[in-house]
Write a protein that holds these residues in place. Sequence first.
Motif, PDB file in Angstrom:
ATOM      1  N   SER A  35      -7.441  -4.638  -9.534  1.00 34.08           N
ATOM      2  CA  SER A  35      -6.161  -3.982  -9.824  1.00 34.08           C
ATOM      3  C   SER A  35      -6.189  -2.541  -9.361  1.00 34.08           C
ATOM      4  O   SER A  35      -7.237  -1.876  -9.396  1.00 34.08           O
ATOM      5  CB  SER A  35      -5.871  -4.041 -11.327  1.00 34.08           C
ATOM      6  OG  SER A  35      -6.852  -3.318 -12.051  1.00 34.08           O
ATOM      7  N   ASN A  37       3.623  -2.557 -14.373  1.00 31.71           N
ATOM      8  CA  ASN A  37       4.237  -3.879 -14.521  1.00 31.71           C
ATOM      9  C   ASN A  37       4.198  -4.364 -15.969  1.00 31.71           C
ATOM     10  O   ASN A  37       5.070  -5.120 -16.398  1.00 31.71           O
ATOM     11  CB  ASN A  37       3.507  -4.888 -13.625  1.00 31.71           C
ATOM     12  CG  ASN A  37       3.645  -4.546 -12.151  1.00 31.71           C
ATOM     13  OD1 ASN A  37       4.647  -3.983 -11.724  1.00 31.71           O
ATOM     14  ND2 ASN A  37       2.620  -4.884 -11.369  1.00 31.71           N
ATOM     15  N   GLN A  62      10.141  -2.800  -6.476  1.00 28.03           N
ATOM     16  CA  GLN A  62      11.175  -3.774  -6.150  1.00 28.03           C
ATOM     17  C   GLN A  62      12.532  -3.357  -6.731  1.00 28.03           C
ATOM     18  O   GLN A  62      13.581  -3.533  -6.079  1.00 28.03           O
ATOM     19  CB  GLN A  62      10.778  -5.145  -6.690  1.00 28.03           C
ATOM     20  CG  GLN A  62       9.558  -5.758  -5.994  1.00 28.03           C
ATOM     21  CD  GLN A  62       9.827  -6.111  -4.545  1.00 28.03           C
ATOM     22  OE1 GLN A  62       9.727  -5.263  -3.657  1.00 28.03           O
ATOM     23  NE2 GLN A  62      10.191  -7.356  -4.297  1.00 28.03           N
ATOM     24  N   SER A 100       2.423  -1.339 -10.012  1.00 29.81           N
ATOM     25  CA  SER A 100       3.829  -0.929 -10.156  1.00 29.81           C
ATOM     26  C   SER A 100       4.731  -1.587  -9.123  1.00 29.81           C
ATOM     27  O   SER A 100       5.732  -1.002  -8.702  1.00 29.81           O
ATOM     28  CB  SER A 100       3.937   0.596 -10.033  1.00 29.81           C
ATOM     29  OG  SER A 100       3.294   1.241 -11.110  1.00 29.81           O
ATOM     30  N   LYS A 101       4.402  -2.798  -8.720  1.00 25.89           N
ATOM     31  CA  LYS A 101       5.241  -3.455  -7.723  1.00 25.89           C
ATOM     32  C   LYS A 101       6.626  -3.775  -8.274  1.00 25.89           C
ATOM     33  O   LYS A 101       7.625  -3.749  -7.531  1.00 25.89           O
ATOM     34  CB  LYS A 101       4.565  -4.734  -7.232  1.00 25.89           C
ATOM     35  CG  LYS A 101       5.304  -5.367  -6.065  1.00 25.89           C
ATOM     36  CD  LYS A 101       4.520  -6.484  -5.414  1.00 25.89           C
ATOM     37  CE  LYS A 101       5.253  -7.017  -4.188  1.00 25.89           C
ATOM     38  NZ  LYS A 101       4.489  -8.094  -3.516  1.00 25.89           N
ATOM     39  N   ALA A 102       6.727  -4.050  -9.569  1.00 29.68           N
ATOM     40  CA  ALA A 102       8.030  -4.340 -10.165  1.00 29.68           C
ATOM     41  C   ALA A 102       8.967  -3.142 -10.038  1.00 29.68           C
ATOM     42  O   ALA A 102      10.155  -3.288  -9.702  1.00 29.68           O
ATOM     43  CB  ALA A 102       7.859  -4.731 -11.629  1.00 29.68           C
ATOM     44  N   ASP A 105       0.782  -3.510  -5.858  1.00 28.90           N
ATOM     45  CA  ASP A 105      -0.110  -4.269  -6.737  1.00 28.90           C
ATOM     46  C   ASP A 105       0.720  -5.049  -7.755  1.00 28.90           C
ATOM     47  O   ASP A 105       1.594  -4.491  -8.431  1.00 28.90           O
ATOM     48  CB  ASP A 105      -1.062  -3.317  -7.462  1.00 28.90           C
ATOM     49  CG  ASP A 105      -2.103  -4.063  -8.278  1.00 28.90           C
ATOM     50  OD1 ASP A 105      -2.248  -5.278  -8.083  1.00 28.90           O
ATOM     51  OD2 ASP A 105      -2.777  -3.423  -9.103  1.00 28.90           O
ATOM     52  N   THR A 106       0.440  -6.351  -7.870  1.00 29.82           N
ATOM     53  CA  THR A 106       1.185  -7.211  -8.797  1.00 29.82           C
ATOM     54  C   THR A 106       0.469  -7.401 -10.130  1.00 29.82           C
ATOM     55  O   THR A 106       0.951  -8.141 -10.987  1.00 29.82           O
ATOM     56  CB  THR A 106       1.408  -8.591  -8.159  1.00 29.82           C
ATOM     57  OG1 THR A 106       0.133  -9.159  -7.817  1.00 29.82           O
ATOM     58  CG2 THR A 106       2.264  -8.477  -6.909  1.00 29.82           C
ATOM     59  N   SER A 107      -0.693  -6.773 -10.326  1.00 28.06           N
ATOM     60  CA  SER A 107      -1.386  -6.909 -11.605  1.00 28.06           C
ATOM     61  C   SER A 107      -0.644  -6.140 -12.691  1.00 28.06           C
ATOM     62  O   SER A 107       0.318  -5.408 -12.417  1.00 28.06           O
ATOM     63  CB  SER A 107      -2.823  -6.401 -11.479  1.00 28.06           C
ATOM     64  OG  SER A 107      -2.835  -4.994 -11.293  1.00 28.06           O
TER      65      SER A 107
END
Length: 391
Positions: A54, A209, A72, A67-69, A61-63
Amino acid sequence: MSVDLRPGETQASQSTSPTARSVWRSGRAAVALGLVILAVGVLITLLSPEQGESRPLDPADTSLAGSKALAQLLRARGVTVDRVDSVEAAAAKATEPDRLLLVTATWFADDPALARLPGDRVIVGSPSLTQLAPGVRDLPGGSRERSREPECSLPAATAAGSVFIGGSVFTGPPGSIGCYPAGKGWNLVSYPHAGATVTVVGSGEFMSNLRLPEDGNAALALNLLGTAKAVTWLVEPDQPAVGDLAGPEGKSVYDLMPPGIPWAVGMAVITVLLLALWRGRRLGPVVMERLPVVVRAAETVEGRGRLYRARRARARAADSLRAGTIDRVTPRLGLGSGAERHEIVAALAVRTGLDPQQVGGALYGPAPVDDAGLVALAGYLDAIERTVSEH
């Protein structure tokens, strides 16, 4: 205890060397346990999903820590998000108009070249703010991360409401606005500087996330970052591990391993240690061996007596005589093994008719001063035992 062999008798010798059958019989349980643990480790390794390392507050990073959310959500609102991991890359993006700089890496906190970049900037959890946020002071101690109310007039914070925030605590220069109070400072400070707006937050947990859907976390993050047309998101550069061996396409050997391998190796090490502890403490079977010399019980007593006499250990010999007498007469008196002195003396006096003071002196009195006294004590104790046996 003596072992006496009659003439003509021989004692059968028994080999102490382990045989293959005895070794298998004693170790088959351990082998079965090891095979079960190995099978479980292999299954977990083969069936576990791939999990990369992570990268906290990384827009790619999708963990739970990434902070990929948030990235997006910004893109959905028409904001361009550019992930960069160097000051040079951030400077190349700074030439574009209406761009905000988001610094989530403390790696570049003291870089003067980064501080000279134009435009608004948001700094997350940096302990050193001399270059990026002049006039902001980081108070010692920090604060616990929890839901906090803004209690300020900053539109981005008042519109978001309570936010999960904490970490570093700041004080700002004159004209700054502090939000989310903690102790003697705030977890968020915003102020104008050189024609732009500088915002400092104590931690970026509300952007992760994991925490983004809670409270007003998403609203605060979008209000702080969504005011510009583009966001330059500066993250820490990926550092290769020292000593890594290069694999195909620059990947190390550790990158090519399944993520469950370290766990399986750790379980194997623990199993070996437990097995060594278990088997190391186990005693082997009793082995009968022929005594080289037969020693009579009477000779053992005489030998011990000679040792006591040579060392003039009258007190030690007297204690042995008294202890033996007490152990033998106590059951005959109907007393338990934990009987007190006065109980034993009283019972002996009643059974034998002797003076209780003489009986107590013989059993618990001072040690004899000479050999004659020791012989007299032994005779008196023997007389007590005979009297008790007769009655």
